[in-house]
Scaffold this active site. Structure first.
Site, PDB file in Angstrom:
ATOM      1  N   ASP A  34       0.800  -1.378   0.119  1.00 24.73           N
ATOM      2  CA  ASP A  34       0.016  -0.028   0.132  1.00 24.73           C
ATOM      3  C   ASP A  34       0.898   1.215   0.046  1.00 24.73           C
ATOM      4  O   ASP A  34       1.978   1.229   0.503  1.00 24.73           O
ATOM      5  CB  ASP A  34      -0.922   0.046   1.196  1.00 24.73           C
ATOM      6  CG  ASP A  34      -0.358   0.302   2.697  1.00 24.73           C
ATOM      7  OD1 ASP A  34       0.251   1.202   2.770  1.00 24.73           O
ATOM      8  OD2 ASP A  34      -0.363  -0.740   3.358  1.00 24.73           O
ATOM      9  N   ASP A 122      -9.513   3.304   6.186  1.00 17.42           N
ATOM     10  CA  ASP A 122      -8.249   3.335   7.139  1.00 17.42           C
ATOM     11  C   ASP A 122      -8.828   3.664   8.596  1.00 17.42           C
ATOM     12  O   ASP A 122      -8.902   5.144   8.701  1.00 17.42           O
ATOM     13  CB  ASP A 122      -7.199   4.100   6.551  1.00 17.42           C
ATOM     14  CG  ASP A 122      -5.986   3.999   7.221  1.00 17.42           C
ATOM     15  OD1 ASP A 122      -5.910   3.433   8.418  1.00 17.42           O
ATOM     16  OD2 ASP A 122      -4.827   4.476   6.652  1.00 17.42           O
ATOM     17  N   GLU A 124      -7.453   4.252  12.276  1.00 17.81           N
ATOM     18  CA  GLU A 124      -6.548   4.239  13.234  1.00 17.81           C
ATOM     19  C   GLU A 124      -6.211   5.516  13.935  1.00 17.81           C
ATOM     20  O   GLU A 124      -6.951   6.531  13.248  1.00 17.81           O
ATOM     21  CB  GLU A 124      -5.103   3.927  12.323  1.00 17.81           C
ATOM     22  CG  GLU A 124      -4.750   5.092  11.367  1.00 17.81           C
ATOM     23  CD  GLU A 124      -3.400   4.623  10.747  1.00 17.81           C
ATOM     24  OE1 GLU A 124      -2.519   4.728  11.480  1.00 17.81           O
ATOM     25  OE2 GLU A 124      -3.538   4.332   9.525  1.00 17.81           O
TER      26      GLU A 124
END
Length: 235
Positions: A34, A122, A124
């Protein structure tokens, strides 16, 4: 997928059944990686010749940031035979549906052409924001569900979720809400993936290291190439 571009810039300046492609019996593995704007000049030909077969590319963050390198990276991956897809760095303290729509409008969509991965959320922490973006576990679960349901309504696929076991435990209470519908991209930099968090019986992708020889982070698909192709196609 360690720090958002917005974070670095700020610091410098001051339920549907799982798709058929989600296969329970996994065999083999496929290398990928990625990338984001931190890797603007990836040599995709060398990466493909080196064995990588898929790439996840940062497209958006929140509702205001679009990666300036996304289009060239996506085109480079496509031209070099990669299975590829976009990901969205989530800010769960603002509207889930607005972020999903922004992601879809700026590279995060999916089609069943066999070379496009479903978009990825994503999830986080990031500097400058409170732990879990100030949300309770129930509010975080509701945010993820709203984003995921919106994505599914617009594309016919659920997005993938990227997260670590620690974040998932801390910010969702290790919920099992999504374990049978949403593919897991497991962030665990270790020699083995270990036990997935929440209700996931297995990971679909594993981010096993925060470096990769052709740039970005190393990712491993939990299955063979034929399974990856079926997963991309959605059935």
């Amino acid at each position: 997928m360690k720090l958002s571009l917005l974070t670095v810039a700020a610091a410098a300046g001051a339920a549907v059944a799982a798709p058929a492609a989600e296969i329970d019996t996994r065999a083999g593995s496929v290398q990928g990686f990625d990338i984001s704007g931190y890797q603007p000049n990836v040599d995709f030909r060398a990466a493909y010749n080196g064995g990588a077969r898929f790439v996840m590319i940062k497209a958006t963050e929140g509702t205001t940031f679009k990666s300036s390198t996304f289009n060239s990276q996506y085109t480079g991956a496509t031209n070099n035979k990669f299975i590829r897809g976009g990901y969205h760095f989530a800010h769960p303290d603002t509207s889930a549906t607005a972020q999903c729509d922004y992601f879809l409008a700026n590279g995060g969509g999916w089609s069943n052409d066999g070379i496009t991965l479903p978009g990825m959320i994503d999830l986080e922490g990031t500097s400058g924001k409170p732990k879990c973006y100030g949300l309770s576990a129930s509010a975080m679960i509701a945010w993820i569900k709203a984003f995921s349901d919106r994505y599914n309504a617009k594309t016919g696929r659920y997005p993938m979720i990227y997260t670590s076991p620690d974040w998932w435990q801390s910010c969702t209470g290790n919920t099992k809400t999504f374990g049978t519908t949403i593919p897991l991209v497991l962030a665990r930099w270790a020699s083995s993936p270990g036990t997935p968090p929440g209700g996931w019986p297995y990971h679909t992708f594993w981010q096993n290291a925060d470096t990769y020889r052709f740039g970005g982070d190393s990712e491993i698909f939990n299955g063979g190439m034929d399974q990856l192709q079926r997963f991309a196609k959605g059935g």
